[in-house]
Design a protein around this motif. Structure first.
Motif, short mmCIF file in Angstrom:
data_model
loop_
_atom_site.label_atom_id
_atom_site.label_comp_id
_atom_site.label_asym_id
_atom_site.label_seq_id
_atom_site.Cartn_x
_atom_site.Cartn_y
_atom_site.Cartn_z
N VAL A 69 0.85 -1.19 0.00
CA VAL A 69 0.00 0.00 0.00
C VAL A 69 0.89 1.24 0.00
O VAL A 69 2.07 1.17 0.36
N GLY A 70 0.32 2.39 -0.41
CA GLY A 70 1.07 3.65 -0.31
C GLY A 70 1.22 4.01 1.16
O GLY A 70 0.29 3.85 1.96
N GLU A 71 2.41 4.53 1.50
CA GLU A 71 2.66 4.95 2.87
C GLU A 71 1.63 6.01 3.29
O GLU A 71 1.21 6.05 4.45
N ASN A 72 1.22 6.85 2.34
CA ASN A 72 0.21 7.87 2.62
C ASN A 72 -1.08 7.24 3.15
O ASN A 72 -1.67 7.70 4.11
N GLU A 73 -1.49 6.14 2.52
CA GLU A 73 -2.73 5.46 2.92
C GLU A 73 -2.53 4.80 4.29
O GLU A 73 -3.43 4.80 5.13
N SER A 90 5.95 4.09 -6.77
CA SER A 90 4.82 4.99 -6.45
C SER A 90 5.24 6.10 -5.50
O SER A 90 4.56 6.36 -4.50
N LYS A 91 6.35 6.72 -5.84
CA LYS A 91 6.81 7.83 -4.99
C LYS A 91 5.98 9.07 -5.27
O LYS A 91 5.74 9.42 -6.42
N CYS A 92 5.53 9.70 -4.22
CA CYS A 92 4.75 10.94 -4.37
C CYS A 92 4.83 11.69 -3.05
O CYS A 92 5.50 11.24 -2.12
N ARG A 93 4.16 12.84 -2.98
CA ARG A 93 4.12 13.57 -1.72
C ARG A 93 2.69 14.06 -1.48
O ARG A 93 1.91 14.13 -2.43
N PHE A 156 -5.45 19.59 -0.22
CA PHE A 156 -4.35 18.80 0.33
C PHE A 156 -4.44 17.45 -0.37
O PHE A 156 -5.39 16.69 -0.16
N ASP A 157 -3.48 17.18 -1.27
CA ASP A 157 -3.60 15.94 -2.06
C ASP A 157 -2.24 15.44 -2.53
O ASP A 157 -1.20 16.06 -2.27
N ILE A 158 -2.29 14.34 -3.28
CA ILE A 158 -1.09 13.72 -3.83
C ILE A 158 -0.52 14.57 -4.95
O ILE A 158 -1.26 15.02 -5.83
N VAL A 159 0.80 14.78 -4.90
CA VAL A 159 1.49 15.47 -5.99
C VAL A 159 2.67 14.60 -6.41
O VAL A 159 3.36 14.02 -5.57
N SER A 160 2.84 14.48 -7.72
CA SER A 160 4.02 13.76 -8.20
C SER A 160 4.77 14.67 -9.16
O SER A 160 5.70 15.37 -8.77
N SER A 179 5.92 9.99 0.31
CA SER A 179 5.37 8.64 0.38
C SER A 179 5.95 7.75 -0.71
O SER A 179 6.38 8.24 -1.76
N GLU A 180 5.96 6.46 -0.46
CA GLU A 180 6.28 5.46 -1.49
C GLU A 180 5.50 4.20 -1.12
O GLU A 180 4.93 4.12 -0.02
N ALA A 181 5.48 3.24 -2.03
CA ALA A 181 4.79 1.99 -1.71
C ALA A 181 5.56 1.26 -0.60
O ALA A 181 6.79 1.27 -0.59
N VAL A 182 4.83 0.67 0.33
CA VAL A 182 5.47 -0.07 1.42
C VAL A 182 4.80 -1.44 1.57
O VAL A 182 3.62 -1.61 1.27
N LEU A 183 5.61 -2.40 2.00
CA LEU A 183 5.08 -3.72 2.35
C LEU A 183 4.79 -3.64 3.83
O LEU A 183 5.71 -3.47 4.64
#
Ligand SMILES: Nc1ncnc2c1ncn2[C@@H]1O[C@H](COP(=O)(O)OP(=O)(O)OP(=O)(O)O)[C@@H](O)[C@H]1O
Ligand SMILES: O=P(O)(O)OC[C@H]1O[C@H](OP(=O)(O)OP(=O)(O)O)[C@H](O)[C@@H]1O
Ligand SMILES: [Mg+2]
Length: 285
Positions: A69-73, A90-93, A156-160, A179-183
């Motif tokens: 999942v995304g770290e943000n989630e 899936s790197k984003c901020r 306030f949202d995801i920006v890449s 954020s990035e995808a994390v296990l």
């Protein structure tokens, strides 16, 4: 034997890279459009395909043992899960943005403003830390259109790349998290499941280590071996094998794809010939 249950996104931004990582880890997962549970043919694992929003809770509740999942989630949901491995895709901020035309002088700007977001918990925490009183308006998608249609003053949202902000005449003014995808995993897995997870992580690391790396073979006169070796950092030191041709050797090493063109020029100058560059599938130390 027990199986490790992994929750993955059914479709969307994380799906393709997650599936590719699993596949490159040598795990054979059958997927069909409507197949929401899939058992691996050659690894003790079962995949559950879900919406990303539901993955943290599914893992925390133990319905799945791990999830991608995304770290943000993960941060937004605040469930009791731990990061077993950062996955690097899936790197984003998550950022605050305001209409381009407005002056911005600092976080106090947001006092008394209405902010649209799908991440109310992360936003509220940021506002509290900065002593800002703002109204949060939760919407589940197309957040960037909110200011333009008079639904909110800011978002306030995801920006890449930032192109969605530009298209909607917004500017990024505060980066709140990266954020990035994390296990993710449940905190206390049974020993058997932990062992399967450790094997999964070992495989993923072997795949990711090889990413962006190439295997290079070249021929060089023996008197140039030292000079050529200094240009090839390699895994430990380059392999040197004598050629049938008197006074020549073949050298093998690993180079980063990014360094490739720069190194090739230097190698040729140093007298290297017959340079071959080959993809690497996995790297195990
Ligand atoms: N533009 C982007 N660049 C990089 N990563 C992104 C981008 N957009 C989203 N992500 C990451 O991918 C995750 C999933 O995004 P996606 O847009 O697929 O979610 P979704 O629409 O909520 O999907 P679902 O239908 O599963 O609920 C996000 O939580 C974030 O971590
Ligand atoms: O800074 P950018 O590179 O423009 O990326 C940011 C956008 O990407 C995501 O949306 P996505 O494209 O996944 O569409 P969605 O609305 O279906 O989530 C996210 O919700 C942002 O809107
Ligand atoms: Mg979602």
């Amino acid at each position: 034997m027990e199986k490790l249950k992994i929750a993955m996104q059914t479709k969307g931004r994380l799906n393709e890279d997650s599936m590719q990582l699993i596949r490159e880890s040598g795990i054979d997962l059958a997927v069909g459009r409507r197949k929401l549970v899939s058992e691996a043919g050659n690894f003790p694992m079962e995949a559950l395909f879900l919406r990303d929003d539901d993955i943290p809770q599914t893992v925390a509740d133990g319905v799945a043992d791990v999830g991608i999942v995304g770290e943000n989630e993960m941060l937004e949901k605040g469930e009791n899960v731990v990061i077993a491995k950062r996955l690097g895709f899936s790197k984003c901020r998550l950022s605050l943005a305001i209409p381009k035309s407005m002056e911005y002088s600092g976080t106090a700007f947001f006092n008394g403003k209405k902010i649209a977001t799908s991440y109310p918990n992360i936003l509220q925490k940021f506002l509290d830390e900065h002593n800002i009183k703002a109204e949060i308006h939760v919407i589940t998608g197309s957040v960037e259109i909110a200011p333009g249609i008079g639904l909110a003053d800011a978002i306030f949202d995801i920006v890449s790349s930032g192109s969605t902000l530009v298209s909607n005449r917004l500017k990024e003014v505060e980066v709140v998290i990266h954020s990035e995808a994390v296990l993710i995993s449940k905190p206390n897995l049974s020993q058997e499941k932990q062992e399967i997870l450790d094997e999964l992580i070992f495989r993923m690391e072997s795949v990711q280590r090889a990413e962006g790396k190439k295997y290079i073979l070249l021929n060089t006169p023996n008197e140039k071996i030292q000079e050529v070796a200094s240009l090839l950092p390699g895994m430990k030191s380059p392999t040197v094998v004598p050629l049938a041709k008197e006074g020549w050797s073949s050298m093998h090493s690993v180079i980063a794809e990014n360094d490739f063109w720069e190194v090739i020029g230097k190698l040729k100058k140093a007298g290297a010939e017959g340079i071959l560059v080959i993809p690497i599938e996995k790297m195990i130390f």
